[in-house]
Scaffold this active site. Structure first.
Site, short mmCIF file in Angstrom:
data_model
loop_
_atom_site.label_atom_id
_atom_site.label_comp_id
_atom_site.label_asym_id
_atom_site.label_seq_id
_atom_site.Cartn_x
_atom_site.Cartn_y
_atom_site.Cartn_z
N HIS A 1 0.51 -1.32 0.39
CA HIS A 1 -0.02 0.09 0.06
C HIS A 1 1.22 1.46 0.28
O HIS A 1 2.08 0.81 0.38
CB HIS A 1 -0.98 0.05 1.34
CG HIS A 1 -0.34 -0.12 2.61
ND1 HIS A 1 0.25 -0.93 3.44
CD2 HIS A 1 0.45 1.04 3.23
CE1 HIS A 1 0.42 -0.44 4.25
NE2 HIS A 1 0.85 1.19 4.49
N HIS B 1 6.21 5.42 -2.21
CA HIS B 1 6.13 4.37 -2.08
C HIS B 1 5.16 3.76 -1.12
O HIS B 1 5.04 4.16 -0.90
CB HIS B 1 7.84 4.57 -1.36
CG HIS B 1 7.74 4.88 0.38
ND1 HIS B 1 7.87 5.72 0.73
CD2 HIS B 1 7.69 3.78 0.75
CE1 HIS B 1 7.08 5.80 1.90
NE2 HIS B 1 7.58 3.95 2.46
#
EC number: 3.1.4.58
Length: 180
Positions: free
Chosen positions: A33, A117
């Site tokens: 995620h 990221h």
């Protein structure tokens, strides 16, 4: 914020093709995620205000395209895959999530520029050589998907002491992105 099913499948294939990376613990797909704002422990009495403010943040943000792209690292301890596409919208949503938490009375860490990221692996120590994995993932380009939801996610960190146990993530609430 979760990648699409297709993006996860592409990333799974890229990770499987990467060199093993000695000393790395690969994260599981269920934990992939993008964190917009890490809030740490949130007291229950802050939740109603946080939910209201996150709902407003979602209402002020239009859906936007994103794709997994490139790779990088934080120090010698974390290997990640990055993002491309609607980065301005993603950064704005991260700013709004951070502001929502602060205004709801949640103490936040010192503010830093958001680096989108998805963490792929963590090293057990600073001796891990990330270069072969970084080289293998550097040209990675995922299929675009439409980001259309803001989710509040609770982390359940490992407590059993069992080697290799991974954190679990639970979506507490989610709001559609409806801004124009």
């Amino acid at each position: 914020m979760l990648p699409s099913t297709d993006a996860i499948a592409q990333l799974r294939d890229a990770v499987a093709a990467a060199p093993p990376g000695h000393g790395l613990r690969w994260t599981g797909e269920a934990s992939w995620h993008f964190t917009l704002a890490f809030m740490g422990e949130v007291q229950d009495d802050h939740l109603p205000e946080l939910h209201a403010r996150l709902a407003r943040a979602a209402a002020h943000t239009a859906p936007f395209p994103l794709r997994l792209h490139g790779s990088g690292h934080f120090g010698r301890r974390a290997l990640w895959i990055g993002a491309a596409g609607g980065l301005d919208a993603l950064r704005m949503l991260a700013e709004r999530a951070d502001a929502a938490a602060r205004r709801a009375g949640i103490p936040m860490e010192q503010h830093r520029r958001y680096t989108p990221h998805l963490t792929l692996a963590r090293a057990r120590d600073d001796a891990a050589d990330l270069r072969p994995c970084l080289d293998a993932l550097s040209g990675f380009e995922g299929t675009p998907w439409q980001v259309d939801t803001l989710s509040l996610v609770r982390s359940h960190l490992p407590v059993s002491g069992v080697a290799g146990e991974q954190p679990r993530y639970e979506v507490v609430d989610a709001w559609p992105l409806t801004g124009h």
